[in-house]
Design an enzyme around this catalytic site. Structure first.
Site, short mmCIF file in Angstrom:
data_model
loop_
_atom_site.label_atom_id
_atom_site.label_comp_id
_atom_site.label_asym_id
_atom_site.label_seq_id
_atom_site.Cartn_x
_atom_site.Cartn_y
_atom_site.Cartn_z
N LYS A 1 0.83 -1.21 0.00
CA LYS A 1 0.00 0.00 0.00
C LYS A 1 0.87 1.27 0.00
CE LYS A 1 -3.93 -2.31 2.21
NZ LYS A 1 -4.96 -2.22 3.28
N TYR B 1 -12.21 -2.00 -3.90
CA TYR B 1 -12.74 -2.24 -2.54
C TYR B 1 -14.27 -2.18 -2.51
CZ TYR B 1 -8.12 -2.23 -0.30
OH TYR B 1 -6.85 -2.55 0.11
N ARG C 1 2.33 -6.66 9.17
CA ARG C 1 1.59 -5.52 9.73
C ARG C 1 2.08 -5.17 11.14
NH1 ARG C 1 -4.28 -7.28 7.21
NH2 ARG C 1 -4.25 -5.90 5.40
N ASN D 1 -2.02 0.04 6.68
CA ASN D 1 -1.47 -1.21 7.22
C ASN D 1 -0.59 -1.97 6.23
OD1 ASN D 1 -3.50 -2.04 5.58
ND2 ASN D 1 -4.70 -3.12 7.14
N HIS E 1 -1.94 -5.57 1.36
CA HIS E 1 -3.23 -6.21 1.10
C HIS E 1 -2.95 -7.63 0.60
CE1 HIS E 1 -7.18 -7.06 -0.63
NE2 HIS E 1 -6.51 -7.61 -1.62
N GLU F 1 -9.35 -10.32 -8.08
CA GLU F 1 -8.33 -9.29 -7.84
C GLU F 1 -7.12 -9.44 -8.77
OE1 GLU F 1 -9.47 -8.59 -3.13
OE2 GLU F 1 -7.50 -9.43 -3.63
#
Ligand code: IDP
Ligand code: MG
Length: 141
Positions: A10, A50, A103, A113, A116, A127
């Site tokens: 992320k 999302y 994490r 965090n 993913h 995805e």
């Protein structure tokens, strides 16, 4: 079962120079990188990715955050890769994540965090094509 799963580093992970460290942890756990790219999501793309969370209170902030800077997307392959990646990442909230998980090591908070990972075979199936064409998925020789 040999599986493939979609992982993202992320914006907080890319921004803090953690790309190599995160990928190393997956590789050290025997997962193989079958596709990899750095990209940036538009707000619309983040909302689409999302979409299952669209009714959640964090959806707006999450999709703004996920489109705020570059991300790294990858497909990892291995035995039970989907569940194993979830374990290696740790719980959504770093305060609840086990010692040694990505994490727990790196996440800033429950939103930022760092990583993913697809949560089920159904999610992985949706995805992976979100980021990669069939031709970009290269088996490790
Ligand atoms: P997961 O990434 O561990 O599967 P999900 O519940 O699917 O967690 O939520 C997707 C993402 O939304 C999380 O990784 C996190 O970035 C964000 N998120 C989830 N719950 C919260 C929250 O309570 N506050 C802020 N952000 C959240
Ligand atoms: Mg999830």
């Amino acid at each position: 079962m040999l599986e493939r799963t979609l992982v993202m580093i992320k914006p907080d992970g890319v921004q803090r120079n953690l790309i190599g460290k995160v990928i190393s942890i997956f590789e050290e756990n025997g997962l193989k990188v079958v596709a990899l790219k750095k990209t940036k999501l538009s707000k619309e793309q983040a909302k689409a990715f999302y979409i299952v969370h669209k009714e959640r209170p964090f959806y707006e902030d999450l999709t703004t955050y996920m489109s705020s800077g570059p991300i790294v997307a990858m497909v990892l392959e291995g035995e039970n890769a989907i569940q194993r990646v979830r374990e290696i990442m740790g719980a959504t909230d770093p305060k609840e994540a086990k010692e040694g998980t990505i994490r727990r090591l790196f996440a800033i908070d429950k939103e930022k965090n760092t990583v993913h990972g697809s949560d089920s075979p159904e999610s992985a199936k949706k995805e992976i094509p979100f980021f990669f064409s069939e031709q970009e998925l290269l088996d490790v020789a």
